[in-house]
Design an enzyme around this catalytic site. Structure first.
Site, PDB file in Angstrom:
ATOM      1  N   ALA A   1       0.740  -1.195  -0.101  1.00 56.40           N
ATOM      2  CA  ALA A   1       0.002   0.039   0.145  1.00 56.40           C
ATOM      3  C   ALA A   1       0.927   1.205  -0.100  1.00 56.40           C
ATOM      4  O   ALA A   1       2.091   1.150   0.454  1.00 56.40           O
ATOM      5  CB  ALA A   1      -0.666  -0.117   1.387  1.00 56.40           C
TER       6      ALA A   1
ATOM      7  N   GLY B   1       0.645  -5.180   0.799  1.00 57.36           N
ATOM      8  CA  GLY B   1      -0.450  -5.209  -0.006  1.00 57.36           C
ATOM      9  C   GLY B   1      -0.079  -5.936  -1.418  1.00 57.36           C
ATOM     10  O   GLY B   1      -1.138  -6.321  -1.869  1.00 57.36           O
TER      11      GLY B   1
ATOM     12  N   GLU C   1      -0.352  -9.319  -0.890  1.00 61.27           N
ATOM     13  CA  GLU C   1      -1.777  -9.711  -0.603  1.00 61.27           C
ATOM     14  C   GLU C   1      -2.617  -9.649  -2.011  1.00 61.27           C
ATOM     15  O   GLU C   1      -3.453 -10.284  -2.149  1.00 61.27           O
ATOM     16  CB  GLU C   1      -2.601  -8.818   0.416  1.00 61.27           C
TER      17      GLU C   1
ATOM     18  N   GLU D   1       4.920  -5.213   6.828  1.00 63.15           N
ATOM     19  CA  GLU D   1       4.044  -4.250   7.885  1.00 63.15           C
ATOM     20  C   GLU D   1       4.409  -4.071   9.280  1.00 63.15           C
ATOM     21  O   GLU D   1       4.241  -3.050   9.673  1.00 63.15           O
ATOM     22  CB  GLU D   1       2.716  -4.769   7.875  1.00 63.15           C
TER      23      GLU D   1
HETATM   24  N1  CO8 Z   1       4.420   3.253  -0.691  1.00 59.83           N
HETATM   25  C1  CO8 Z   1       4.968   4.518  -1.289  1.00 59.83           C
HETATM   26  N2  CO8 Z   1       6.033   4.891  -1.893  1.00 59.83           N
HETATM   27  C2  CO8 Z   1       6.862   3.474  -1.837  1.00 59.83           C
HETATM   28  C3  CO8 Z   1       6.456   2.324  -1.461  1.00 59.83           C
HETATM   29  C4  CO8 Z   1       5.361   2.225  -0.839  1.00 59.83           C
HETATM   30  N3  CO8 Z   1       4.898   1.019  -0.064  1.00 59.83           N
HETATM   31  N4  CO8 Z   1       7.711   1.484  -1.816  1.00 59.83           N
HETATM   32  C5  CO8 Z   1       8.660   2.278  -2.455  1.00 59.83           C
HETATM   33  N5  CO8 Z   1       7.998   3.440  -2.444  1.00 59.83           N
HETATM   34  C6  CO8 Z   1       8.732   4.530  -3.197  1.00 59.83           C
HETATM   35  C7  CO8 Z   1      10.048   5.048  -2.405  1.00 59.83           C
HETATM   36  O1  CO8 Z   1       9.569   6.021  -1.477  1.00 59.83           O
HETATM   37  C8  CO8 Z   1      10.893   5.735  -3.605  1.00 59.83           C
HETATM   38  O2  CO8 Z   1      10.438   7.010  -3.776  1.00 59.83           O
HETATM   39  P1  CO8 Z   1      11.345   8.185  -3.851  1.00 59.83           P
HETATM   40  O3  CO8 Z   1      12.219   7.839  -5.079  1.00 59.83           O
HETATM   41  O4  CO8 Z   1      10.215   9.480  -4.170  1.00 59.83           O
HETATM   42  O5  CO8 Z   1      12.271   8.288  -2.823  1.00 59.83           O
HETATM   43  C9  CO8 Z   1      10.606   4.838  -4.615  1.00 59.83           C
HETATM   44  O6  CO8 Z   1       9.279   4.117  -4.180  1.00 59.83           O
HETATM   45  C10 CO8 Z   1      11.751   3.871  -4.930  1.00 59.83           C
HETATM   46  O7  CO8 Z   1      11.925   3.246  -3.655  1.00 59.83           O
HETATM   47  P2  CO8 Z   1      13.224   2.850  -2.983  1.00 59.83           P
HETATM   48  O8  CO8 Z   1      14.213   4.222  -3.136  1.00 59.83           O
HETATM   49  O9  CO8 Z   1      13.135   2.377  -1.580  1.00 59.83           O
HETATM   50  O10 CO8 Z   1      13.823   1.679  -3.720  1.00 59.83           O
HETATM   51  P3  CO8 Z   1      14.663   0.382  -3.148  1.00 59.83           P
HETATM   52  O11 CO8 Z   1      14.993  -0.454  -4.473  1.00 59.83           O
HETATM   53  O12 CO8 Z   1      15.820   1.101  -2.333  1.00 59.83           O
HETATM   54  O13 CO8 Z   1      13.776  -0.370  -2.205  1.00 59.83           O
HETATM   55  C11 CO8 Z   1      11.959  -1.675  -1.544  1.00 59.83           C
HETATM   56  C12 CO8 Z   1      12.610  -1.176  -2.756  1.00 59.83           C
HETATM   57  C13 CO8 Z   1      12.622  -2.701  -0.762  1.00 59.83           C
HETATM   58  C14 CO8 Z   1      10.662  -2.151  -2.017  1.00 59.83           C
HETATM   59  C15 CO8 Z   1      11.552  -0.523  -0.583  1.00 59.83           C
HETATM   60  O14 CO8 Z   1      11.027   0.731  -1.172  1.00 59.83           O
HETATM   61  C16 CO8 Z   1      10.469  -0.819   0.479  1.00 59.83           C
HETATM   62  O15 CO8 Z   1      10.957  -1.204   1.321  1.00 59.83           O
HETATM   63  N6  CO8 Z   1       9.398  -0.303   0.160  1.00 59.83           N
HETATM   64  C17 CO8 Z   1       8.291  -0.349   1.288  1.00 59.83           C
HETATM   65  C18 CO8 Z   1       7.791  -1.775   1.478  1.00 59.83           C
HETATM   66  C19 CO8 Z   1       6.672  -1.887   2.342  1.00 59.83           C
HETATM   67  O16 CO8 Z   1       6.963  -1.777   3.676  1.00 59.83           O
HETATM   68  N7  CO8 Z   1       5.429  -2.394   2.054  1.00 59.83           N
HETATM   69  C20 CO8 Z   1       4.305  -2.492   2.945  1.00 59.83           C
HETATM   70  C21 CO8 Z   1       3.413  -1.397   2.812  1.00 59.83           C
HETATM   71  S1  CO8 Z   1       2.337  -1.413   3.858  1.00 59.83           S
HETATM   72  C22 CO8 Z   1       0.983  -2.265   3.342  1.00 59.83           C
HETATM   73  O17 CO8 Z   1       1.204  -2.882   2.353  1.00 59.83           O
HETATM   74  C23 CO8 Z   1      -0.130  -2.422   4.330  1.00 59.83           C
HETATM   75  C24 CO8 Z   1      -1.353  -3.262   3.277  1.00 59.83           C
HETATM   76  C25 CO8 Z   1      -2.652  -2.937   4.010  1.00 59.83           C
HETATM   77  C26 CO8 Z   1      -3.892  -3.252   3.032  1.00 59.83           C
HETATM   78  C27 CO8 Z   1      -3.681  -2.776   1.617  1.00 59.83           C
HETATM   79  C28 CO8 Z   1      -4.722  -2.355   0.774  1.00 59.83           C
HETATM   80  C29 CO8 Z   1      -4.438  -1.861  -0.567  1.00 59.83           C
END
Ligand code: CO8
Length: 257
Positions: free
Chosen positions: A65, A108, A111, A131
Site C-alpha cells: 500500500a 499489499g 496480498e 508491515e
Molecule cells: N509506498 C509509497 N512509496 C513507496 C513504497 C510504498 N509502499 N515503496 C517504495 N516507494 C517509493 C520510495 O519511497 C521511493 O520513492 P522516492 O524515489 O520518491 O524516494 C521509490 O518508491 C523507490 O523506492 P526505494 O528507493 O526505497 O527503492 P529500493 O530499491 O531501495 O527499495 C523496496 C525497494 C525494498 C521495495 C523499498 O522501497 C521498501 O521497502 N518499500 C516499502 C515496502 C513496504 O513496507 N510495504 C508494505 C507497505 S504497508 C502495506 O502494504 C499494508 C497493506 C494494507 C492493506 C492494503 C490495501 C491496499
C-alpha cells in the site's frame, strides 16, 4: 474510464492489467485500487475475455500500500475511505485471475498476488509482509491467505519477523504455481491464461467458486456446494456440447450457455 496508474489491454481472450506507478514501486494508492477494480470488473463483464492477468514490472510487482498516502490517515479515514475494503472487489471477480510476479511483492502487493487464483513468478520474485516494520499488520488478507497457502510456521515468521520468501521458497511452500526466468514470466502467465480463457465459461466460473469454497466452508458444506454446482452444469448447453464432442471425437465449441 481513462486509467492513470494502470495499463489495460486485450490479448486474444486474455485481459492484461499492468500496474504502472514506476516512480513509487507500483505502490497501491486509492486511485490505483479504484482503477484496478474498474479494469477487473470491465474484463469480467466482457464476453470476449475468458481470463485475466495482473502484472507489474520486472523490478517490482507492487511494494505494498502507498505508505505516504497511508501515513496521514486516521482509523476513521481508513474506515470511511473503504481503502482496504476495495480489495474485496477482487473476490467478486468471477473469471480466473493470474498474477505475474517479478521483483518485490510486499505487503499489499503480496496480498494482491494472493488474491489472484494462481501466481506465476519470475526467478527474481520476492514475497513478504513487512508491515511489522511500520508498526502495523497486514490488513488485506495477509495473515489469512498467507497462512492458508504456506502454513502457520512460515506465515508467522513472515508476518512477525519480516521474513521474505525467494521465488524458489515460494514454490517450495506452495505459494506460487511456477517459477521461470525473468524474460519468460509474463509470457508464461499469458500462455497459462490463454489456455484457461478458451475453456467452457460456465464450468470455469463454477470451478473457481467451488475451489474457493474449500477456504470458507466446512468439508460437508463445501462438498454439498460442489455437488450442486456439478448438477447445475448439467442444465447447460456446454455440458451437452462437451460430452457430445468427446463421443464424436471432435473439439467442443463452447457457447457459455
Ligand atoms: N509506498 C509509497 N512509496 C513507496 C513504497 C510504498 N509502499 N515503496 C517504495 N516507494 C517509493 C520510495 O519511497 C521511493 O520513492 P522516492 O524515489 O520518491 O524516494 C521509490 O518508491 C523507490 O523506492 P526505494 O528507493 O526505497 O527503492 P529500493 O530499491 O531501495 O527499495 C523496496 C525497494 C525494498 C521495495 C523499498 O522501497 C521498501 O521497502 N518499500 C516499502 C515496502 C513496504 O513496507 N510495504 C508494505 C507497505 S504497508 C502495506 O502494504 C499494508 C497493506 C494494507 C492493506 C492494503 C490495501 C491496499
Amino acid at each position: 474510464m481513462t486509467y492513470k496508474t494502470i495499463l489495460s489491454e486485450k490479448k486474444d481472450r486474455v485481459g492484461l492489467i499492468t500496474l504502472n506507478r514506476p516512480d513509487a514501486m507500483n505502490a497501491l494508492n486509492g486511485a490505483l485500487l479504484i482503477e484496478l477494480i474498474d479494469a477487473l470488473s470491465t474484463f469480467d463483464a466482457d464476453e470476449e475475455i475468458g481470463a485475466i492477468v495482473i502484472a507489474g514490472s520486472e523490478r517490482v510487482f507492487a511494494a505494498g500500500a502507498d505508505i505516504s498516502e497511508m501515513s496521514k490517515m486516521s482509523a476513521v479515514e481508513m474506515l470511511t475511505s473503504s481503502f482496504v475494503e476495495m480489495f474485496d472487489g477482487i473476490r467478486d471477480i468471477k473469471k480466473p485471475i493470474i498474477a505475474a510476479v517479478s521483483g518485490y511483492a510486499l505487503g499489499g502487493g503480496c496480498e494482491l498476488a494472493m488474491s489472484c487464483d494462481m501466481i506465476v513468478a519470475s526467478e527474481k520474485a520476492k514475497f513478504g509482509q513487512p508491515e511489522i516494520n511500520l508498526g502495523v499488520i497486514p490488513g488485506a488478507g495477509g495473515t489469512q491467505r498467507l497462512t492458508r497457502a504456506v502454513g502457520k510456521a512460515i506465515a508467522m515468521e513472515m508476518v512477525l519477523n519480516n521474513r521474505t520468501l525467494s521465488a524458489k521458497e515460494a514454490l517450495e511452500f506452495g505459494l506460487v504455481n511456477y517459477v521461470v526466468p525473468v524474460d519468460e514470466y509474463l509470457e508464461k502467465a499469458l500462455k497459462l491464461a490463454k489456455r484457461i480463457s478458451v475453456r467452457a465459461p460456465l464450468a470455469l466460473r463454477q470451478a473457481k467458486d467451488s475451489v474457493n469454497k474449500a477456504y470458507e466452508l466446512s468439508l460437508t458444506e463445501a462438498l454439498e456446494f460442489e455437488r450442486r454446482a456439478f448438477y447445475f452444469l448439467f442444465t447447460t448447453e456446454d455440458q451437452k456440447e462437451g460430452m457430445t464432442a468427446f463421443v464424436e471425437k471432435r473439439s467442443a465449441e463452447w457457447q457459455g450457455k
